[in-house]
Write a protein that holds these residues in place. Structure first.
Motif, short mmCIF file in Angstrom:
data_model
loop_
_atom_site.label_atom_id
_atom_site.label_comp_id
_atom_site.label_asym_id
_atom_site.label_seq_id
_atom_site.Cartn_x
_atom_site.Cartn_y
_atom_site.Cartn_z
N VAL A 179 -3.22 9.23 -3.74
CA VAL A 179 -1.94 8.50 -3.65
C VAL A 179 -1.70 7.69 -4.92
N ILE A 180 -2.76 7.07 -5.45
CA ILE A 180 -2.62 6.30 -6.69
C ILE A 180 -2.22 7.22 -7.84
N TRP A 181 -2.84 8.40 -7.91
CA TRP A 181 -2.53 9.34 -8.99
C TRP A 181 -1.10 9.86 -8.89
N ILE A 182 -0.69 10.21 -7.67
CA ILE A 182 0.65 10.76 -7.49
C ILE A 182 1.72 9.70 -7.71
N SER A 183 1.61 8.56 -6.99
CA SER A 183 2.66 7.54 -7.06
C SER A 183 2.63 6.76 -8.36
N GLY A 184 1.44 6.68 -8.98
CA GLY A 184 1.34 5.91 -10.21
C GLY A 184 1.60 6.69 -11.48
N LEU A 185 1.29 8.01 -11.46
CA LEU A 185 1.39 8.80 -12.68
C LEU A 185 2.38 9.96 -12.60
N LYS A 186 2.60 10.49 -11.41
CA LYS A 186 3.41 11.69 -11.27
C LYS A 186 4.82 11.45 -10.76
N MET A 187 5.12 10.24 -10.32
CA MET A 187 6.44 9.96 -9.76
C MET A 187 7.16 8.90 -10.57
N LYS A 188 8.46 8.96 -10.54
CA LYS A 188 9.27 7.96 -11.20
C LYS A 188 9.12 6.63 -10.49
N ARG A 189 9.01 5.55 -11.26
CA ARG A 189 8.84 4.23 -10.67
C ARG A 189 10.06 3.85 -9.86
N SER A 190 9.82 3.41 -8.65
CA SER A 190 10.88 2.93 -7.77
C SER A 190 10.32 1.80 -6.92
N VAL A 191 11.18 1.15 -6.16
CA VAL A 191 10.73 0.07 -5.29
C VAL A 191 9.73 0.60 -4.27
N ASN A 192 10.02 1.76 -3.69
CA ASN A 192 9.15 2.32 -2.66
C ASN A 192 7.80 2.74 -3.21
N THR A 193 7.76 3.39 -4.37
CA THR A 193 6.48 3.77 -4.95
C THR A 193 5.67 2.54 -5.36
N CYS A 194 6.36 1.46 -5.70
CA CYS A 194 5.68 0.20 -6.02
C CYS A 194 4.94 -0.33 -4.79
N TRP A 195 5.60 -0.26 -3.63
CA TRP A 195 4.95 -0.71 -2.39
C TRP A 195 3.73 0.16 -2.08
N TYR A 196 3.93 1.48 -2.07
CA TYR A 196 2.87 2.40 -1.69
C TYR A 196 1.70 2.37 -2.67
N LEU A 197 1.99 2.26 -3.95
CA LEU A 197 0.94 2.20 -4.96
C LEU A 197 0.08 0.96 -4.77
N SER A 198 0.70 -0.16 -4.50
CA SER A 198 -0.05 -1.41 -4.31
C SER A 198 -0.94 -1.34 -3.08
N LEU A 199 -0.42 -0.78 -1.99
CA LEU A 199 -1.22 -0.61 -0.79
C LEU A 199 -2.42 0.31 -1.04
N ALA A 200 -2.17 1.40 -1.76
CA ALA A 200 -3.24 2.36 -2.05
C ALA A 200 -4.32 1.74 -2.93
N ILE A 201 -3.92 0.93 -3.90
CA ILE A 201 -4.89 0.26 -4.79
C ILE A 201 -5.76 -0.69 -3.97
N SER A 202 -5.13 -1.46 -3.08
CA SER A 202 -5.88 -2.38 -2.24
C SER A 202 -6.91 -1.65 -1.38
N ASP A 203 -6.49 -0.57 -0.76
CA ASP A 203 -7.40 0.21 0.10
C ASP A 203 -8.49 0.90 -0.71
N PHE A 204 -8.14 1.39 -1.89
CA PHE A 204 -9.10 2.09 -2.74
C PHE A 204 -10.22 1.15 -3.17
N ILE A 205 -9.87 -0.05 -3.61
CA ILE A 205 -10.88 -1.02 -4.04
C ILE A 205 -11.83 -1.34 -2.90
#
Length: 346
Positions: free
Chosen positions: A61-87
């Motif tokens: 999810v971090i790779w897709i939403s952070g590197l493969k998708m255009k930045r948007s409000v929704n991808t910002c939410w999902y990326l942050s959640l994924a980073i928290s869970d990944f750590i």
């Protein structure tokens, strides 16, 4: 007996207080082998599965939403959640070893750090879910305002604030953690005696800030959304909010048992040590499961699942996340049109 707190099941989760029990009871619990207990082995295996699925799923999810998708409000939410869970998931192996051996061989720094990471994950996840719920509510109630002010920059600022507050609230868990040599084992435990922090104060603050207040805000937001959608009759389906609703429900199902047992532990002398130990072990594992369930919900809760199932894994995740943003944008556009027709003073 010297007063101390000891954790025989997980170095990351809240410990059972043994200060009111005899030395024989403490030694008996610390000397038990996990591999001779079916329930303990089961919990260890489940945590290993959570680790593998959590690291791989959130990493994708971090790779897709952070590197493969255009930045948007929704991808910002999902990326942050994924980073928290990944750590959080990357720290699980330390706790798995602790559960299996009933000992902490990793030293004081990791004892403090893993506990800090757990609560950082808890607070950051729930705060992000609160922000997302408020964002959805504002988008429905004030669509024109949201159309003009719902920007990636604003979302990034809110995410940063959520992380800062989460760090501040997680610091006490690191301060109170300590290691103690007990027989031939080193134990990672909570030592509230070395700092001016009350066990009750910390437990209640976690429950209020990390569960109760967010629950009230999120429930209020989604109640307003449902009432607004029903009254406006602008949609016959709740699909735009399906993914986030599932994420929120999953979070509370995973974390509520944990908070219940933590509060019960405050009055531990009125409860069975075995019940509380087992309850904290299982509820802690259930809380960990929240970190690997989120990526699954990203994929399988999107619209047109059957069509996405035929695509590759990466495409499914990208479409599921992007779909939520497109649906919200369409809804905002339709809402804006209606608002402009209803009033010229916007």
């Amino acid at each position: 007996m010297e007063n101390f707190e000891f954790n025989d099941y997980n170095g990351d989760y809240e410990n059972y207080s043994y200060e009111n029990f005899t030395a024989e009871e403490v030694i008996d619990n610390s000397s038990k082998s996990c591999f001779n207990d079916v329930s303990c082995v089961t919990v260890v295996v489940v945590n290993v599965v959570i680790f593998l699925l959590g690291v791989s799923g959130n990493g994708i999810v971090i790779w897709i939403s952070g590197l493969k998708m255009k930045r948007s409000v929704n991808t910002c939410w999902y990326l942050s959640l994924a980073i928290s869970d990944f750590i959080f998931c990357t720290c699980l192996p330390f706790n798995i070893v602790n559960m299996a051996t009933s000992a902490w061989p990793f030293g004081l720094v990791m004892c403090k750090f893993t506990s800090f990471i757990m609560f950082l994950n808890m607070f950051s996840s729930i705060f992000l879910l609160v922000i997302i719920s408020v964002d959805r509510c504002v988008s429905v109630v004030f669509p024109v305002w949201a159309q003009n002010h719902r920007t990636v920059k604003a979302a990034s600022v809110l995410v940063a604030l959520a992380w800062i507050v989460s760090v501040a609230l997680s610091v006490p868990s690191a301060i109170t953690r300590d290691i103690k040599v007990h027989g031939d084992k080193t134990i990672c435990h909570n030592n509230f005696g070395k700092v001016m922090l009350s066990h009750q104060t910390i437990a209640f603050s976690r429950f209020v800030c990390g569960f109760l207040i967010p629950f009230v805000i999120i429930t209020l937001c989604y109640t307003i959304i449902v009432l607004k959608l029903k009254s406006s009759r602008m949609t016959k389906s709740s699909k735009p909010f399906k993914v986030m609703s599932a994420l929120i429900v999953t979070f509370f199902v995973c974390w509520l048992p944990y908070h219940i047992f933590i509060l019960l532990e405050l009055n531990h002398h009125n409860h069975s040590i075995k019940i509380l130990t087992a309850g904290l072990m299982v509820s802690g594992t259930l809380a960990s499961a929240n970190s690997f369930l989120n990526p699954i919900l990203y994929v399988f809760m999107g619209n047109d699942f059957k069509q996405k199932f035929k695509n590759c894994l990466f495409s499914k995740i990208e479409n599921a996340i992007g779909e939520d943003g497109r649906t919200t944008s369409r809804y905002l556009s339709r809402s804006s049109s209606v608002e402009r027709k209803a009033s010229t003073h916007i």
